[in-house]
Scaffold this motif. Structure first.
Motif, short mmCIF file in Angstrom:
data_model
loop_
_atom_site.label_atom_id
_atom_site.label_comp_id
_atom_site.label_asym_id
_atom_site.label_seq_id
_atom_site.Cartn_x
_atom_site.Cartn_y
_atom_site.Cartn_z
N VAL A 1 0.88 -1.16 0.00
CA VAL A 1 0.00 0.00 0.00
C VAL A 1 0.92 1.21 0.00
CG1 VAL A 1 -1.94 1.09 1.13
CG2 VAL A 1 -1.64 -1.34 1.34
N GLU A 2 1.37 1.58 -1.21
CA GLU A 2 2.57 2.39 -1.31
C GLU A 2 2.46 3.80 -0.72
OE1 GLU A 2 5.57 2.90 -4.85
OE2 GLU A 2 4.41 1.07 -4.92
N GLU A 3 1.48 4.54 -1.23
CA GLU A 3 1.46 5.96 -0.83
C GLU A 3 1.03 6.11 0.62
OE1 GLU A 3 -2.44 5.10 -2.92
OE2 GLU A 3 -0.40 4.36 -2.84
N ARG A 4 0.62 5.01 1.26
CA ARG A 4 0.19 5.12 2.64
C ARG A 4 1.14 4.45 3.62
NH1 ARG A 4 -3.62 4.40 -0.43
NH2 ARG A 4 -3.72 2.18 -0.13
N GLN A 5 2.36 4.15 3.20
CA GLN A 5 3.32 3.58 4.15
C GLN A 5 3.50 4.56 5.30
OE1 GLN A 5 4.53 0.61 4.29
NE2 GLN A 5 3.59 0.03 2.37
N LEU A 6 3.42 4.06 6.52
CA LEU A 6 3.52 4.94 7.68
C LEU A 6 4.98 5.14 8.07
CD1 LEU A 6 0.54 3.44 9.70
CD2 LEU A 6 0.52 5.29 8.04
N VAL A 7 5.82 4.20 7.68
CA VAL A 7 7.24 4.29 8.00
C VAL A 7 7.92 3.39 6.97
CG1 VAL A 7 6.97 2.43 9.67
CG2 VAL A 7 8.98 3.85 9.80
N ALA A 8 9.17 3.65 6.64
CA ALA A 8 9.81 2.82 5.63
C ALA A 8 11.21 2.42 6.05
CB ALA A 8 9.87 3.56 4.29
N ARG A 9 11.30 1.24 6.63
CA ARG A 9 12.62 0.69 6.93
C ARG A 9 12.89 -0.49 6.00
NH1 ARG A 9 13.91 0.27 13.40
NH2 ARG A 9 14.47 2.45 13.69
N ASP B 1 -12.80 -6.34 4.38
CA ASP B 1 -13.65 -5.32 3.74
C ASP B 1 -12.89 -4.01 3.59
OD1 ASP B 1 -15.95 -6.90 3.44
OD2 ASP B 1 -16.43 -6.66 5.56
N LEU B 2 -11.93 -4.00 2.68
CA LEU B 2 -11.08 -2.83 2.50
C LEU B 2 -11.01 -2.49 1.02
CD1 LEU B 2 -8.05 -3.84 4.77
CD2 LEU B 2 -9.87 -2.23 5.34
N ALA B 3 -10.89 -1.18 0.74
CA ALA B 3 -10.75 -0.78 -0.66
C ALA B 3 -9.31 -0.97 -1.11
CB ALA B 3 -11.17 0.68 -0.83
N ALA B 4 -8.37 -0.91 -0.17
CA ALA B 4 -6.96 -1.02 -0.55
C ALA B 4 -6.24 -2.04 0.32
CB ALA B 4 -6.27 0.34 -0.42
N PRO B 5 -6.57 -3.33 0.13
CA PRO B 5 -5.85 -4.34 0.90
C PRO B 5 -4.39 -4.38 0.48
CG PRO B 5 -7.17 -5.38 -0.82
CD PRO B 5 -7.50 -3.91 -0.85
N GLY B 6 -3.52 -4.85 1.33
CA GLY B 6 -2.10 -4.91 0.98
C GLY B 6 -1.24 -4.98 2.22
N VAL B 7 0.04 -4.76 2.04
CA VAL B 7 0.98 -4.85 3.14
C VAL B 7 1.47 -3.46 3.52
CG1 VAL B 7 3.23 -5.75 3.87
CG2 VAL B 7 1.72 -7.16 2.47
N VAL B 8 1.42 -3.13 4.79
CA VAL B 8 1.97 -1.86 5.27
C VAL B 8 3.06 -2.12 6.29
CG1 VAL B 8 0.08 -0.24 4.92
CG2 VAL B 8 0.11 -1.68 6.97
N GLU B 9 4.03 -1.23 6.32
CA GLU B 9 5.04 -1.27 7.37
C GLU B 9 4.67 -0.20 8.39
OE1 GLU B 9 9.09 -0.68 6.15
OE2 GLU B 9 9.87 -1.22 8.13
#
Ligand code: SF4
Ligand code: SF4
Lengths: 90, 428
Positions: B4-12, B238-246
């Motif tokens: 979920v690219e543009e919504r990454q909360l942190v990027a390590r 039930d999500l519009a943007a399922p995916g992986v977040v860090e």
């Protein structure tokens, strides 16, 4: 040293001979599989427990030395107790 | 599954230019060279990982370094196994990490292998990901040109829910069935032939690679003090943007959920995995960290978050998951083989409004008869899931008991459920 009765569910056939031989320590669940009710073998049942271990056709029972220190409990029990309490209220 | 690219909360681990550090050149540009680690650095690395407070990211959440001490004392050279089996249907993070930051995972595996003097690294993937295997072979070829390291071998093992369980993994590596084995004493190390095997989750190793580079103090710079750093979360349901977040550990659940963009009001989330726990909407301010979750009877587990909206039925969804878990039982142990379908049956009656009067009592008894009675913890997970459902969806339970099926019970499922496999037939 105290001994603990261990049951290996992966090889047990569920015919329940052990529960007949050692009813003081082993009960059966709904599906006929042994449930170890008493884990640490009392002195008086040591001979009977050895007998049950010996005659289990699948070698699914074993006596192992009791772990030293306080017996460890499964952590998932915490949630379970709350669930039980919740249902009692209903 | 995507980042979920543009919504990454942190990027390590993730992030970086174009959201990926796939090639070795890109990887080195972003992270710098990996320190070369051999047995002389064993204590330093173990100490650093201990001070970092890194917890295993595969499910159990134990301190990562603790596994090493049982291995270090053995005389033979051990094998390091990278566990990317990711049997949880709702989890995508480990394979995504291998796709997007493969060198970070490999650096971590090499660091551990170097410190323990391991003879080989076994990269364990499910056998239904040929694309990922090809990708990793290319990445391994890149590395071969630049450094001599511990040999890495890719193993494609049967993909199934319990395949990532350590004893099942080692059994599969041996060429046996990927079935969990009964392990009376968990401190005795696993063996492959005569060598000991150290199994680490994919994400755990990526964090080790970062700790080896930047140190414990850096690692602890973000996140919850008890389990610092960042972690990957697989969002679905039930999500519009399922995916992986860090996310940083300790991030409130609501913020993580919002990264997946719920399209309707959410009534509950399933946390940890299919053997995890439901938490109601009212618990969404809870920080995503072991301590606060433990107080609610939940765990971070395999980093899974599944959202169920108010139009769904939590009992029905739980039934579906338990049916899936039942189908994935290795069928070795009676209480698992018979107990899980029985639990699903009870839930199904409840959701359809066809409960008999003794249903809840029977369900509670069955939960007790299944809990802790398998060779592995597979059935315990199902028990935890059902117990949490009875609490989280308590109002629905009482409504269903009065004979009212809810509209949501007929809605298509929000869960990721692979087609039910009949393993018993294959296992024989
Ligand atoms: S006697 Fe052995 S095989 Fe038979 S039910 Fe008891 S433990 Fe299982
Ligand atoms: S508990 Fe279930 S999944 Fe685990 S080994 Fe036994 S039958 Fe297999």
């Amino acid at each position: 040293m105290a001994e603990v009765l261990k049951w290996n569910p992966a090889i047990c056939d569920g015919f329940g001979y052990c529960a007949e031989m050692l009813p003081e320590m082993i009960g059966l669940d709904e599906w006929g599989f042994p449930m170890v009710k008493v884990h640490e073998v009392p002195e008086t049942l040591l001979a009977a427990a050895r007998q049950a271990v010996k005659f289990c056709p699948r070698r699914a029972l074993a006596l192992v030395p009791a772990p030293v220190g306080t017996p460890r409990r499964r952590s998932v029990k915490g949630a379970g107790q709350r669930a039980a309490a919740g249902s009692a209220r209903r | 599954m995507t980042i979920v690219e543009e919504r990454q909360l942190v990027a390590r681990l993730l992030g970086g230019e174009q959201g990926a550090t796939q090639s070795l050149a890109e990887h080195l540009r972003r992270f710098g060279p990996a320190p070369s680690i051999d047995r002389r650095h064993a204590e330093v690395l173990a100490g650093e990982v201990e001070r970092a407070g890194l917890t295993g990211r595969g499910g159990a959440g134990f301190p990562a370094f603790r596994k090493w001490s049982t291995i270090a004392s053995s005389r033979r050279r051990p094998i390091v196994a990278v566990n990317a089996m990711e049997g949880e249907p709702a989890s995508a993070k480990d394979q995504l990490l291998l796709a997007y930051a493969p060198h970070l995972v490999l650096d971590g595996a090499e660091a551990v292998a170097g410190a323990l003097g391991a003879s080989a690294i076994a990269l364990c993937l499910p056998d239904d990901r040929p694309g990922l295997v090809a990708h990793l072979e290319e990445r391994l070829a890149e590395r071969a040109r630049t450094r001599s390291a511990v040999p890495v071998e890719i193993y494609q093992l049967p993909a199934r829910y319990v395949a990532g369980e350590e004893t099942a993994l080692v059994s599969a590596l041996e060429g046996g069935s990927s079935l969990p084995a009964f392990r009376a004493d968990k401190t005795v190390p696993l063996r492959l032939g005569r060598a000991t095997v150290l199994v680490h989750n994919t994400e755990t190793l990526a964090h080790v690679a970062l700790i080896a580079r930047y140190g414990a103090v850096w690692f602890r710079g973000v996140g919850d003090p008890e389990a610092p750093g960042t972690c990957l979360v697989s969002l679905s349901g039930d999500l519009a943007a399922p995916g992986v977040v860090e996310v940083e550990t300790g991030t409130p659940l609501r913020r993580i959920l919002e990264a997946g963009r719920p399209n309707e009001p959410v009534q509950a989330v399933l946390l940890g995995g299919y053997g995890g726990s439901w938490l109601p909407e009212s618990a969404l301010e809870t920080p995503y960290a072991p301590g606060p979750l433990r107080r609610l009877g939940a765990v971070m587990g395999a980093g899974v978050l599944v959202a169920v909206s108010t139009s769904g039925c939590g009992i029905r969804e739980t039934e579906r998951v338990v049916r899936y878990l039942a189908s994935e039982s290795a069928g070795q142990c009676g209480p698992c083989l018979f107990g899980l379908p029985a639990l699903a049956e009870d839930l199904g009656r409840l959701a359809s409004g066809k409960a008999d009067r003794g249903l809840v009592e029977r369900l509670e008894r069955r939960l007790g008869e299944v809990d802790g009675r398998g060779a592995c913890r597979h059935p315990d997970g199902a028990v935890r899931l059902v117990r949490s459902a009875l609490i989280t969806f308590a109002p629905d339970v009482s409504a269903h008991l009065r004979g009212a099926p809810c509209a949501g019970a007929h809605r298509p499922t929000a869960m990721v459920l692979p087609p039910v496999a009949d393993w018993r037939r294959q296992v024989g």
